[in-house]
Structures are given as C-alpha cells and as structure tokens.
Design a protein around this motif. Structure first.
Motif, PDB file in Angstrom:
ATOM      1  N   GLU A   1     -16.563 -16.162   6.167  1.00 30.58           N
ATOM      2  CA  GLU A   1     -16.549 -16.025   7.593  1.00 30.58           C
ATOM      3  C   GLU A   1     -17.875 -16.791   8.022  1.00 30.58           C
ATOM      4  N   THR A   2     -18.860 -16.656   7.056  1.00 32.88           N
ATOM      5  CA  THR A   2     -20.142 -17.249   7.275  1.00 32.88           C
ATOM      6  C   THR A   2     -20.005 -18.934   7.616  1.00 32.88           C
ATOM      7  N   ALA A   3     -19.243 -19.408   6.829  1.00 33.56           N
ATOM      8  CA  ALA A   3     -18.983 -21.101   6.807  1.00 33.56           C
ATOM      9  C   ALA A   3     -18.401 -21.053   8.240  1.00 33.56           C
ATOM     10  N   TYR A  32     -12.885 -15.422  16.562  1.00 34.22           N
ATOM     11  CA  TYR A  32     -12.498 -16.711  16.022  1.00 34.22           C
ATOM     12  C   TYR A  32     -11.092 -16.504  15.331  1.00 34.22           C
ATOM     13  N   ILE A  78     -18.829 -19.519  11.160  1.00 38.39           N
ATOM     14  CA  ILE A  78     -19.667 -19.023  12.395  1.00 38.39           C
ATOM     15  C   ILE A  78     -20.980 -19.931  12.525  1.00 38.39           C
ATOM     16  N   SER A  79     -21.174 -20.719  11.401  1.00 36.54           N
ATOM     17  CA  SER A  79     -22.209 -21.649  11.466  1.00 36.54           C
ATOM     18  C   SER A  79     -22.221 -22.642  12.564  1.00 36.54           C
ATOM     19  N   ASP A  80     -20.872 -23.376  12.523  1.00 38.56           N
ATOM     20  CA  ASP A  80     -20.556 -24.475  13.702  1.00 38.56           C
ATOM     21  C   ASP A  80     -19.324 -24.090  14.009  1.00 38.56           C
ATOM     22  N   TYR A 108     -19.960 -12.055   9.140  1.00 39.03           N
ATOM     23  CA  TYR A 108     -20.243 -11.857  10.508  1.00 39.03           C
ATOM     24  C   TYR A 108     -18.850 -11.973  11.273  1.00 39.03           C
TER      25      TYR A 108
END
Length: 163
Positions: free
Chosen positions: A5-7, A43, A9-11, A38
């Motif tokens: 999830e973190t990857a 998404y 959300i970053s972009d 996150y």
C-alpha cells in the motif's frame, strides 16, 4: 505482482499509469499486507488491482472455538463486493484455514502449507504438483477447489502456498 500500500500511495498517478500499462501485458496485481499501511478504499477503485492479501497480523487472532474476527470478515466481504480475489497470509493452523474457508477466503499462504523455500526448491515443488495434478485428473480424483495439500501452490510466491 505484489505491491505494498505504501508504494502505491507515494505517487498514485504514476502508479495508476504503470499498473495500467503492465495490466495490458497480462500482469495481475495484489495489494500485499492489506490493512496495515495507508489503507485507502478509493485506490481499490482507482487502480487495476486483482487481489487483496490480508496481513498475517489479522490472521494470527483466529483460534479454535472463536469466530472469524470482524475485521477479517469485513475485508473478505469488501474484496468480494469489488470482485477481488483474497489471500490470507500467515495461516499456521487448520482452525485458521477452516474459518477462512467458511468466510469465503479464496486462498492462503503460511507455514501450515510450507516453510519458506528457495527458488530451486519452489521449482521442484511446482513440478511435483503438476505431475500429481495430471495424475489425479487422469483418474478423476482431483477436486480443483481443494488446494490444502502440503506444498500445493497456484501462486507465484516461493515463500508460501495457496490454500
């Protein structure tokens, strides 16, 4: 392909473009460790995701004589409503497996099926499974929904097995 999830959300815009391009090539995507980062429900609709992998931190609370934790059932229900497959991570007991099956979890990974193995061992396990599958199908003994045999795997992970 597993993505955290973190990857994502970053972009989000770049992720959407890259995932869409790869999806046109036939790549399928799983959100790894769902519910621990996150988590944004938006998404799940915006990105071409196929699978939600439920983090082991939720699975470890499943015990004999208890019902499936509401958070796990909620994730399973959400995923199925969105037409996503589900994979539970960290299955270590038959009680966990039975409750996840009853909750309509599609697949699982964990030590109940196999300890982590290297690439060579994973390849050998897959070849053995293909041989067993072909033999069982030939004599009509194979239930294609039962994937509980130790070492059985339909996923691409060499660190676990599919339930």
């Amino acid at each position: 392909l597993e993505i955290t999830e973190t990857a994502l959300i970053s972009d989000l815009d770049t992720a959407r473009t890259m995932l869409s391009t790869l999806r046109r090539l036939g790549v399928r995507f799983a959100i790894d460790d769902f519910g621990t980062g996150y988590s944004s429900l938006s998404y799940l609709q915006q990105l071409p995701i196929d699978i939600l992998k439920i983090d082991r931190s939720f699975i470890r609370h499943i015990r004999v004589g208890t019902r499936l934790p509401d958070i796990v059932q909620g994730i399973l229900d959400l995923a199925h409503t969105l037409h996503l497959e589900t994979i539970a991570e960290g299955i270590e007991s038959t009680a966990q497996l039975d409750q996840l099956r009853a909750g309509r979890c599609d697949a699982g990974q964990g030590f109940l099926f196999s300890r982590s193995v290297g690439a060579a061992s994973a390849e050998q396990m897959l070849r053995q499974q293909q041989t067993e599958h072909a033999t069982a199908a030939t004599v009509g003994l194979l239930d294609t929904r039962d994937r509980t045999r130790p070492g059985a795997s339909t996923g691409s992970s060499a660190t676990g097995s599919t339930a």
